[in-house]
Design a protein around this motif. Sequence first.
Motif, PDB file in Angstrom:
ATOM      1  N   ALA A  84       0.861  -1.184   0.000  1.00  0.00           N
ATOM      2  CA  ALA A  84       0.000   0.000   0.000  1.00  0.00           C
ATOM      3  C   ALA A  84       0.899   1.236   0.000  1.00  0.00           C
ATOM      4  CB  ALA A  84      -0.905  -0.005   1.227  1.00  0.00           C
ATOM      5  N   ASP A  85       0.435   2.295  -0.644  1.00  0.00           N
ATOM      6  CA  ASP A  85       1.218   3.525  -0.738  1.00  0.00           C
ATOM      7  C   ASP A  85       1.095   4.418   0.486  1.00  0.00           C
ATOM      8  OD1 ASP A  85       2.262   2.917  -3.268  1.00  0.00           O
ATOM      9  OD2 ASP A  85       0.528   3.798  -4.280  1.00  0.00           O
ATOM     10  N   SER A  86       0.107   4.134   1.347  1.00  0.00           N
ATOM     11  CA  SER A  86      -0.091   4.966   2.543  1.00  0.00           C
ATOM     12  C   SER A  86      -0.808   4.141   3.607  1.00  0.00           C
ATOM     13  CB  SER A  86      -0.943   6.196   2.199  1.00  0.00           C
ATOM     14  OG  SER A  86      -2.272   5.799   1.858  1.00  0.00           O
ATOM     15  N   THR A  87      -0.782   4.648   4.832  1.00  0.00           N
ATOM     16  CA  THR A  87      -1.507   3.966   5.901  1.00  0.00           C
ATOM     17  C   THR A  87      -3.007   3.992   5.611  1.00  0.00           C
ATOM     18  OG1 THR A  87      -1.556   5.983   7.237  1.00  0.00           O
ATOM     19  CG2 THR A  87       0.256   4.446   7.640  1.00  0.00           C
ATOM     20  N   GLU A  88      -3.479   5.069   5.005  1.00  0.00           N
ATOM     21  CA  GLU A  88      -4.903   5.180   4.668  1.00  0.00           C
ATOM     22  C   GLU A  88      -5.296   4.113   3.638  1.00  0.00           C
ATOM     23  OE1 GLU A  88      -3.403   8.863   6.362  1.00  0.00           O
ATOM     24  OE2 GLU A  88      -2.780   7.831   4.543  1.00  0.00           O
ATOM     25  N   GLU A  89      -4.413   3.901   2.655  1.00  0.00           N
ATOM     26  CA  GLU A  89      -4.704   2.881   1.646  1.00  0.00           C
ATOM     27  C   GLU A  89      -4.687   1.490   2.280  1.00  0.00           C
ATOM     28  OE1 GLU A  89      -3.369   1.377  -2.788  1.00  0.00           O
ATOM     29  OE2 GLU A  89      -1.871   2.386  -1.557  1.00  0.00           O
ATOM     30  N   ALA A  90      -3.741   1.227   3.170  1.00  0.00           N
ATOM     31  CA  ALA A  90      -3.687  -0.067   3.860  1.00  0.00           C
ATOM     32  C   ALA A  90      -4.974  -0.296   4.656  1.00  0.00           C
ATOM     33  CB  ALA A  90      -2.466  -0.140   4.774  1.00  0.00           C
ATOM     34  N   ASP A  91      -5.411   0.726   5.388  1.00  0.00           N
ATOM     35  CA  ASP A  91      -6.660   0.625   6.150  1.00  0.00           C
ATOM     36  C   ASP A  91      -7.836   0.328   5.225  1.00  0.00           C
ATOM     37  OD1 ASP A  91      -5.357   1.174   8.548  1.00  0.00           O
ATOM     38  OD2 ASP A  91      -5.902   3.303   8.540  1.00  0.00           O
ATOM     39  N   THR A 106      -5.130  -9.464  12.047  1.00  0.00           N
ATOM     40  CA  THR A 106      -4.371  -8.446  12.764  1.00  0.00           C
ATOM     41  C   THR A 106      -4.795  -7.086  12.216  1.00  0.00           C
ATOM     42  OG1 THR A 106      -2.479  -9.951  12.900  1.00  0.00           O
ATOM     43  CG2 THR A 106      -2.048  -7.640  13.344  1.00  0.00           C
ATOM     44  N   GLU A 107      -5.359  -6.264  13.062  1.00  0.00           N
ATOM     45  CA  GLU A 107      -5.752  -4.912  12.627  1.00  0.00           C
ATOM     46  C   GLU A 107      -4.508  -4.150  12.176  1.00  0.00           C
ATOM     47  OE1 GLU A 107      -8.753  -3.611  12.284  1.00  0.00           O
ATOM     48  OE2 GLU A 107      -9.902  -5.204  13.262  1.00  0.00           O
ATOM     49  N   PRO A 108      -4.631  -3.282  11.176  1.00  0.00           N
ATOM     50  CA  PRO A 108      -3.469  -2.509  10.724  1.00  0.00           C
ATOM     51  C   PRO A 108      -2.906  -1.652  11.860  1.00  0.00           C
ATOM     52  CG  PRO A 108      -5.255  -2.327   9.145  1.00  0.00           C
ATOM     53  CD  PRO A 108      -5.819  -3.005  10.359  1.00  0.00           C
ATOM     54  N   THR A 109      -1.594  -1.698  11.979  1.00  0.00           N
ATOM     55  CA  THR A 109      -0.900  -0.929  13.013  1.00  0.00           C
ATOM     56  C   THR A 109       0.560  -0.758  12.613  1.00  0.00           C
ATOM     57  OG1 THR A 109      -0.510  -0.782  15.393  1.00  0.00           O
ATOM     58  CG2 THR A 109      -0.254  -2.953  14.409  1.00  0.00           C
ATOM     59  N   SER A 110       1.254   0.142  13.283  1.00  0.00           N
ATOM     60  CA  SER A 110       2.675   0.352  13.005  1.00  0.00           C
ATOM     61  C   SER A 110       3.492  -0.814  13.556  1.00  0.00           C
ATOM     62  CB  SER A 110       3.159   1.653  13.649  1.00  0.00           C
ATOM     63  OG  SER A 110       2.557   2.750  13.006  1.00  0.00           O
ATOM     64  N   GLN A 111       4.396  -1.305  12.720  1.00  0.00           N
ATOM     65  CA  GLN A 111       5.293  -2.398  13.073  1.00  0.00           C
ATOM     66  C   GLN A 111       6.711  -1.956  12.710  1.00  0.00           C
ATOM     67  OE1 GLN A 111       4.274  -5.013  14.603  1.00  0.00           O
ATOM     68  NE2 GLN A 111       2.083  -5.079  14.161  1.00  0.00           N
ATOM     69  N   GLY A 114       7.069  -1.592   8.984  1.00  0.00           N
ATOM     70  CA  GLY A 114       6.129  -0.691   8.324  1.00  0.00           C
ATOM     71  C   GLY A 114       4.763  -0.805   8.955  1.00  0.00           C
ATOM     72  N   TYR A 115       3.814  -0.172   8.363  1.00  0.00           N
ATOM     73  CA  TYR A 115       2.427  -0.218   8.819  1.00  0.00           C
ATOM     74  C   TYR A 115       1.787  -1.416   8.143  1.00  0.00           C
ATOM     75  CZ  TYR A 115      -2.264   1.602   9.861  1.00  0.00           C
ATOM     76  OH  TYR A 115      -3.547   1.779  10.324  1.00  0.00           O
ATOM     77  N   SER A 116       1.175  -2.329   8.911  1.00  0.00           N
ATOM     78  CA  SER A 116       0.626  -3.521   8.275  1.00  0.00           C
ATOM     79  C   SER A 116      -0.562  -4.084   9.034  1.00  0.00           C
ATOM     80  CB  SER A 116       1.697  -4.598   8.129  1.00  0.00           C
ATOM     81  OG  SER A 116       2.037  -5.130   9.382  1.00  0.00           O
ATOM     82  N   GLY A 117      -1.347  -4.870   8.306  1.00  0.00           N
ATOM     83  CA  GLY A 117      -2.467  -5.613   8.859  1.00  0.00           C
ATOM     84  C   GLY A 117      -2.601  -6.909   8.081  1.00  0.00           C
ATOM     85  N   VAL A 118      -3.220  -7.904   8.689  1.00  0.00           N
ATOM     86  CA  VAL A 118      -3.368  -9.205   8.052  1.00  0.00           C
ATOM     87  C   VAL A 118      -4.844  -9.605   8.064  1.00  0.00           C
ATOM     88  CG1 VAL A 118      -2.760 -11.670   8.185  1.00  0.00           C
ATOM     89  CG2 VAL A 118      -1.058  -9.923   8.781  1.00  0.00           C
ATOM     90  N   PHE A 119      -5.301 -10.125   6.908  1.00  0.00           N
ATOM     91  CA  PHE A 119      -6.655 -10.660   6.841  1.00  0.00           C
ATOM     92  C   PHE A 119      -6.623 -12.012   6.148  1.00  0.00           C
ATOM     93  CE2 PHE A 119      -6.145  -8.017   3.061  1.00  0.00           C
ATOM     94  CZ  PHE A 119      -6.580  -8.860   2.040  1.00  0.00           C
ATOM     95  N   SER A 130       0.884  -4.041   3.664  1.00  0.00           N
ATOM     96  CA  SER A 130       1.903  -3.268   4.385  1.00  0.00           C
ATOM     97  C   SER A 130       2.373  -2.079   3.567  1.00  0.00           C
ATOM     98  CB  SER A 130       3.086  -4.164   4.755  1.00  0.00           C
ATOM     99  OG  SER A 130       3.675  -4.716   3.595  1.00  0.00           O
ATOM    100  N   THR A 131       2.908  -1.118   4.289  1.00  0.00           N
ATOM    101  CA  THR A 131       3.491   0.071   3.678  1.00  0.00           C
ATOM    102  C   THR A 131       5.003   0.072   3.953  1.00  0.00           C
ATOM    103  OG1 THR A 131       3.283   1.423   5.652  1.00  0.00           O
ATOM    104  CG2 THR A 131       1.407   1.421   4.143  1.00  0.00           C
ATOM    105  N   ASP A 132       5.669   0.974   3.313  1.00  0.00           N
ATOM    106  CA  ASP A 132       7.087   1.174   3.544  1.00  0.00           C
ATOM    107  C   ASP A 132       7.285   1.627   4.988  1.00  0.00           C
ATOM    108  OD1 ASP A 132       9.499   3.064   3.696  1.00  0.00           O
ATOM    109  OD2 ASP A 132       9.771   2.152   1.720  1.00  0.00           O
ATOM    110  N   PRO A 133       8.349   1.195   5.677  1.00  0.00           N
ATOM    111  CA  PRO A 133       8.542   1.564   7.079  1.00  0.00           C
ATOM    112  C   PRO A 133       8.676   3.070   7.296  1.00  0.00           C
ATOM    113  CG  PRO A 133      10.305   0.086   6.354  1.00  0.00           C
ATOM    114  CD  PRO A 133       9.364   0.277   5.207  1.00  0.00           C
TER     115      PRO A 133
END
Length: 135
Positions: A84-91, A106-111, A114-119, A130-133
């Motif tokens: 994803a290009d942004s946290t908003e896009e990942a969400d 896993t709800e999207p969160t900062s890791q 990078g910012y990531s979530g799993v479904f 995920s996004t770039d860190p």
Amino acid sequence: MPAAPVILSLPIADRSVSYRFYRDGLGLDAVGEPADDGLPEPLQFVVNDGLRLMLVPTGGFGWVIGPREVAPAGRSECLLGLSADSTEEADAIVERARAAGGEVVTEPTSQPWGYSGVFADPDGHLWMVSTDPGL
């Protein structure tokens, strides 16, 4: 060797459910001629120019893998990734997957990576968005 897309095949329980999930949840375009059920056969989606996702009913998947067993629901042998290009896009991707019948693992969160979530899709296949860190 001729250039051809890589095809990632996943076993599925229900063609219609999986079709709607990948079309509506991930926004992928299906390709191929419609079968009697109105869905392309084989059921393939274009991920990008070099990658297609093929969804194979579990019984047919068994013809390909021979004596090996298809992993039962809740067991994963791989984690598929989407950028994803942004946290908003990942969400937004995670929310579309949820609305289309996916289970958010896993709800999207900062890791640290990078910012990531799993479904999980309707058949339990895991996807990490995920996004770039640096975002």
